[in-house]
Design a protein around this motif. Structure first.
Motif, PDB file in Angstrom:
ATOM      1  N   VAL A 261       0.837  -1.294  -0.168  1.00  0.00           N
ATOM      2  CA  VAL A 261      -0.076   0.128  -0.053  1.00  0.00           C
ATOM      3  C   VAL A 261       0.828   1.336  -0.163  1.00  0.00           C
ATOM      4  N   HIS A 262       1.951   1.189   0.817  1.00  0.00           N
ATOM      5  CA  HIS A 262       2.660   2.557   1.017  1.00  0.00           C
ATOM      6  C   HIS A 262       3.780   2.699  -0.293  1.00  0.00           C
ATOM      7  N   GLU A 263       4.205   1.551  -0.836  1.00  0.00           N
ATOM      8  CA  GLU A 263       4.820   1.523  -2.209  1.00  0.00           C
ATOM      9  C   GLU A 263       4.183   2.177  -3.209  1.00  0.00           C
ATOM     10  N   GLU A 264       2.719   1.833  -3.073  1.00  0.00           N
ATOM     11  CA  GLU A 264       1.919   2.124  -4.242  1.00  0.00           C
ATOM     12  C   GLU A 264       1.598   3.724  -4.342  1.00  0.00           C
TER      13      GLU A 264
ATOM     14  N   ASP B  44       2.784   6.027  -1.837  1.00  0.00           N
ATOM     15  CA  ASP B  44       3.607   7.215  -1.342  1.00  0.00           C
ATOM     16  C   ASP B  44       5.071   6.730  -1.806  1.00  0.00           C
TER      17      ASP B  44
END
Lengths: 150, 203
Positions: A16-19, A21
């Motif tokens: 989720v964070h890689e996508e 942010d």
């Protein structure tokens, strides 16, 4: 899929964070440059750093031009550097006193000190630079200036 | 969800899976200490993404976050000789980055600013071309499930997810939690996420 292990859940969080942010595009390259620069500073400190003892600005001429002189001292060696910038092109004239056979480097730019102690470097990009002075007498340690901005 | 899961993951439940990242970081660090400048380049390439996510867990704005990442690298260069165990360089970096994030966040009182709106705004663009509407929906539900977690959970899970094996002692002080509560809190946060994903129909 009925069970999610701790690792699966952490994978979800990671994704989720890689996508949404993502690491800024050029961040790695900028950090590499910053780290390498800091490391070269460190190496220079180990080599022997010249001390900046004087700086003077000459009268500013036309727009986009600047000229100033820097004087560095290390042990018995005096180095006078005159930096001139005109329309984004730079020129460094240097005098080593007393004259001594040396190689002068600014990054990949290289010059040799003449019998009279002079050297010149042209076309350095604007930005932070440091000059390293390598006496041809290899029993003498190399030394370098602190960084200065062109 | 199932389709995107790494196929070969062995779920042991006991410890984190062997993680090449930290080993790569240590090897690169050792190469640099031995005088090879490309070791530093590689270390920075390997660890900068991890540091980014750890720092952003503190909700620092982009510029402040980048400054923290840079300070961390400068600290590494200056204090390289102080890192006694090269195998621990990854942990040293993430711990340093967390401390600095915490310090900057407290000093500047950067409270959950526009960051979230910014992030939400990226959703439609990212889910346009190559992903189907169904996948985009699924992704959105997963994102919402993570967003719905309490802030403390979001931060803790993001740090844990990217650090893999964070040092609880420093984590406790950086997150302002008693050290004994990190493990249980992480468990509760993961349970909440699991429930949210079930409710969203993603499990």
């Amino acid at each position: 899929m009925s069970e999610m292990s701790r690792e699966d859940l952490l994978d979800v969080v990671r994704r989720v964070h890689e996508e949404r942010d993502p690491v800024p595009d050029d961040l790695v390259a900028r950090m590499q440059a910053a780290a390498a620069f800091a490391a070269s500073d460190l190496d220079a400190e180990l080599l022997g750093l010249m001390e900046l003892v004087d700086r003077s600005d000459e009268l500013v001429g036309a727009r986009g031009t600047a000229t100033y002189t820097l004087r560095f001292v290390h042990g018995e060696t005096d180095l006078l550097v005159r930096v001139a910038v005109e329309d984004g092109a730079s020129r460094i004239d240097g005098w080593v006193v007393p004259p001594e056979a040396m190689t002068v480097r600014a990054g990949t730019f290289v010059a040799s000190v003449t019998d009279t102690g002079r050297f010149e470097l042209t076309g350095l990009p604007l930005g932070l630079h440091r000059l390293s002075l390598e006496p041809h007498d290899i029993t003498r340690p190399a030394f370098s200036t602190p960084t200065f901005e062109i | 969800m199932a389709a995107r899961r790494p196929a070969a993951r062995v779920v042991t439940g006991a410890s984190a899976p062997p993680d090449g990242l930290w080993a790569d970081a240590s090897r690169a660090f050792v190469r640099w200490l031995d005088g090879d400048p490309s070791g530093l380049d590689e270390l920075v390439a390997v660890m900068t993404p991890v540091l980014w996510h750890v720092v952003r867990a503190y909700r620092l704005p982009q510029e402040a976050a980048e400054d923290v990442v840079q300070s961390t690298w400068l600290a590494l260069v200056r204090r390289r000789t102080a890192i006694a165990d090269p195998a621990a360089v990854g942990g040293w970096l993430t711990t340093t980055a967390r401390r600095e994030s915490w310090r900057v966040a407290k000093a500047g009182q950067h409270v959950a600013p526009a960051a979230d709106e910014e992030l939400a705004a990226r959703l439609p663009a990212e889910s346009s071309a190559e992903t189907s509407a169904v996948e985009a929906d699924s992704r959105h539900r997963i994102w919402s499930a993570v967003d719905a977690l309490p802030e403390r959970c979001q931060r803790l899970l993001r740090v844990v997810a990217f650090e893999r094996r964070p040092d609880y002692q420093s984590l406790a002080s950086d997150l302002d939690m008693p050290i004994g509560s990190i493990g249980p809190t992480r468990g509760r946060c993961l349970a909440k996420l699991r429930v949210a994903l079930v409710q969203a129909g993603e499990i």
